[in-house]
Design a protein around this motif. Structure first.
Motif, PDB file in Angstrom:
ATOM      1  N   ASP A   1       0.819  -1.213   0.000  1.00 16.85           N
ATOM      2  CA  ASP A   1       0.000   0.000   0.000  1.00 16.85           C
ATOM      3  C   ASP A   1       0.852   1.262   0.000  1.00 16.85           C
ATOM      4  OD1 ASP A   1      -2.972   0.698   0.248  1.00 16.85           O
ATOM      5  OD2 ASP A   1      -2.054   2.033   1.738  1.00 16.85           O
TER       6      ASP A   1
ATOM      7  N   THR B   1      -8.372  -4.176   0.455  1.00 14.59           N
ATOM      8  CA  THR B   1      -9.342  -3.412   1.252  1.00 14.59           C
ATOM      9  C   THR B   1     -10.371  -4.341   1.879  1.00 14.59           C
ATOM     10  OG1 THR B   1      -9.063  -1.491  -0.198  1.00 14.59           O
ATOM     11  CG2 THR B   1     -11.054  -1.564   1.172  1.00 14.59           C
TER      12      THR B   1
ATOM     13  N   LEU C   1      -7.379   3.173   5.565  1.00 15.66           N
ATOM     14  CA  LEU C   1      -8.491   2.245   5.350  1.00 15.66           C
ATOM     15  C   LEU C   1      -9.835   2.915   5.630  1.00 15.66           C
ATOM     16  CD1 LEU C   1      -9.385  -0.618   4.669  1.00 15.66           C
ATOM     17  CD2 LEU C   1      -9.111  -1.230   7.076  1.00 15.66           C
TER      18      LEU C   1
ATOM     19  N   ARG D   1     -10.689   5.217   2.794  1.00 15.40           N
ATOM     20  CA  ARG D   1     -11.047   4.443   1.592  1.00 15.40           C
ATOM     21  C   ARG D   1     -12.468   3.892   1.711  1.00 15.40           C
ATOM     22  NH1 ARG D   1      -6.640   0.154   0.290  1.00 15.40           N
ATOM     23  NH2 ARG D   1      -5.465   2.083  -0.078  1.00 15.40           N
ATOM     24  N   ASN D   2     -12.823   3.393   2.884  1.00 10.05           N
ATOM     25  CA  ASN D   2     -14.183   2.882   3.087  1.00 10.05           C
ATOM     26  C   ASN D   2     -15.220   3.987   2.945  1.00 10.05           C
ATOM     27  OD1 ASN D   2     -13.411   0.221   3.550  1.00 10.05           O
ATOM     28  ND2 ASN D   2     -13.105   0.558   5.743  1.00 10.05           N
TER      29      ASN D   2
ATOM     30  N   HIS E   1     -13.208   0.248  -5.698  1.00 11.78           N
ATOM     31  CA  HIS E   1     -11.968   0.996  -5.674  1.00 11.78           C
ATOM     32  C   HIS E   1     -11.620   1.476  -7.078  1.00 11.78           C
ATOM     33  CE1 HIS E   1      -8.148   2.348  -4.064  1.00 11.78           C
ATOM     34  NE2 HIS E   1      -7.583   1.841  -5.140  1.00 11.78           N
TER      35      HIS E   1
END
Length: 588
Positions: free
Chosen positions: A417, A447, A481, A484-485, A570
């Motif tokens: 990452d 993810t 994370l 991103r969520n 994503h």
């Protein structure tokens, strides 16, 4: 009555032929309305066709190749119409056939080895035999039982798909249960039928023979519990199948198809979706509880794991495959992907012996390495994700400790990452020189796995303790994370999501299920191509079915997309990065 007036009623062309003093079968076969009249149960026509001489001639059109100088009617039209007459399923015509051994001998003479077997006539032969299987099951099985060479001849011609479908029906791998079914299955198990089919997996067999033999064996395994399925899952046959798979390292086709059979033995439902017999299997077993896998079956597979692990090594393979983003040196290949799939299914059996062997041999660690070595092979990523989740969800501390500590799963995720672009020449996937290095294709999988790890840490003390020791993970989880969520939460998108799915809840089983979209679409297309749901005589219905086909296919693709958001959202979030177009490629 008005319609009985001679001047106003039009006689059927078939009736006109039947009114002649001397007419031939060929005149009737040449008439366009003969099938319609058969379906309408025209008594005069049926009484003529049920005669033994006429049934014999119809069979000859189906099983005998036309002469070299034959016209198109003899070569194509008459065999087709003859087959359609039998598949109209008129009882008296079928009765004439099954009650006369000479006619049955003529029908099955098509299988004799000293004659040609064109794909066209093989298809007609298959349709007639399957029709008898459905409508005159007991009579057909009694004939086959009295002529044991029939199965030998079918196996010899298993490379012809139409013949393979007949064989699958005859071994009981469909919805049909007939009188004395169990006795017939036991009789087949006592014969050498299974041995003959397994021998077709040898590396020396053509690929189409291996593929159809594997499909037949998978169909038998999906029919468990039965005498044949029990025999197939015995250690002796499992060892023989693996022996054919590894007999010749250059025969990739034999390896793929042999592993398909082993995968089906471990999880019969997995191979059903991509099978050409999917509709039959779905009706019989799809929603039943799976038959537990015998420990002896798994035990027979474990000694070959080291040989499979060696095949996952790509260093000795010099094959180069150019791609749009660079080169694959070498490509993963179907055979390696099949090995990874087999390992994923083996782990799902929860066998302690299998778990210990996979850990000690380093197989799980090697599959995780492949995950990063082939960053654009989403099919591989899907299987490795299944392996990782099987380890994390396992009640055994051995598996959880192995995937987290020995394989350093979290460390590899965090490392990838930091720089999510394709690396240099140090791995099989090489970026093209002079171009900007593309973003790797497994970020969506990372993810989803990371979110799953966070969920499992709430109920698994071992996972929770390990994560608490890793400060870098805690920082990444709370920042990268979480952000991103938030971006990938479709409920927050301005366009929203479909209303019918807004409040739908999903349990873990549904969320983790494998959806083979290509196989579902293929089965749907085949269903409409063969007019399973249509009326051949109504053009308007055809157009409606074409529209329904497109709509149903769109629904399947949309459903699969929504059920696998973790993989694709994503990519959607980086829509602009890819120039307004996202392509999901699977490179072998």
């Amino acid at each position: 009555m008005f319609w009985k007036l001679t001047s106003l009623s039009a006689s059927s062309p078939v009736e006109i032929i039947l009114d002649k003093e001397n007419f031939t079968l060929e005149e009737l076969l040449d008439e366009e309305e003969i099938i319609q009249e058969c379906k309408a149960l025209n008594s005069r026509l049926i009484n003529f066709l049920r005669d033994k001489a006429q049934v014999e001639q119809l069979l000859r059109y189906i099983v005998e190749e036309p002469p070299q100088d034959a016209d198109s009617k003899r070569a194509f039209k008459f065999p087709f119409i003859s087959c359609e007459i039998f598949t109209c399923e008129i009882d008296v015509i079928l009765k004439t056939l099954v009650e006369d051994e000479e006619l049955m001998n003529l029908l099955f003479s098509f299988l004799e080895p000293n004659r040609p077997h064109s794909a066209l006539l093989a298809g007609y032969f298959s349709k007639v035999v399957i029709c008898l299987m459905i409508r005159k099951t007991a009579a057909l099985m009694n004939y086959v039982k009295g002529h044991q060479n029939v199965f030998c001849q079918l196996v010899d011609l298993i490379g012809i798909t139409s013949i393979m479908e007949v064989l699958v029906r005859l071994v009981g791998a469909d919805d049909q249960v007939y009188p004395n079914f169990l006795d017939v299955m036991q009789w087949l198990a006592d014969s050498n039928l299974l041995e003959m089919i397994v021998d077709k997996l040898k590396p020396s067999s053509p690929p189409e023979v291996q593929a159809n033999a594997a499909e037949t064996l998978c169909a038998i395994s999906r029919n468990a519990p039965s005498a044949l399925a029990t025999q197939l899952s015995s250690p002796g046959y499992v060892a023989k199948i693996f022996g054919h798979a590894l007999e010749d390292s250059h025969s990739k086709s034999g390896l793929v198809h042999s592993l398909s059979v082993c995968t089906s033995l471990l999880d019969p439902r997995r191979s059903a979706v991509s099978s050409s017999m999917f509709n039959s299997y779905r009706g019989q077993h799809m929603f039943e509880s799976p038959v537990p896998v015998s420990p002896e079956t798994i035990g027979a597979m474990l000694p070959k794991l080291n040989d499979l692990l060696m095949l996952l090594t790509v260093a000795s393979d010099s094959t180069v495959l150019p791609t749009t983003y660079g080169e694959l040196r070498p490509p993963l290949g179907k055979h390696r992907l099949k090995i990874v799939e087999f390992i994923a299914v083996l782990l799902k059996t929860r066998s302690e012996a299998a778990q210990k062997e996979l850990v000690s041999s380093g197989t799980i660690k090697r599959t995780l390495d492949l995950f990063f070595e082939y960053p654009y092979n989403n099919a591989l990523h899907h299987q490795v994700e299944s392996i990782i989740l099987s380890c994390l969800e396992n009640k055994s501390d051995l598996m959880v400790n192995h995937i987290l500590r020995d394989c350093d799963l979290i460390g590899k995720f965090l490392l990838s990452d930091r720089d999510s672009n394709l690396l240099g020449d140090s791995q099989p996937t090489v970026a093209a020189s002079g171009k900007k290095k593309p973003r790797v294709g497994y970020v969506g999988h990372i993810t989803r796995i990371s979110n799953k790890i966070g969920q499992l840490s709430n109920s698994n003390g071992q996972i929770k303790a390990y994560l608490q020791e890793n400060s870098e993970w805690n920082e990444w989880q709370g920042s990268v994370l979480q952000d991103r969520n938030t971006v990938e939460n479709v409920n927050r998108w301005g366009c929203g999501r479909p209303t019918t799915l807004q409040d739908r809840t999903r349990d873990s089983d549904e969320e983790d299920r494998d959806y083979d979209v290509a196989a579902l679409a293929n089965n749907l297309s085949q269903a409409f191509r063969y007019k399973i749901y249509g009326n051949d005589d109504n053009e308007e219905d055809h157009n409606a079915l074409d529209r329904d086909d497109d709509v149903s296919l769109a629904k399947i693709l949309l459903s699969a997309f929504l059920k696998n958001q973790g993989n694709y959202q994503h990519l959607l979030s980086h829509y602009d990065t890819y120039g307004g177009c996202t392509l999901i490629r699977v490179c072998y």
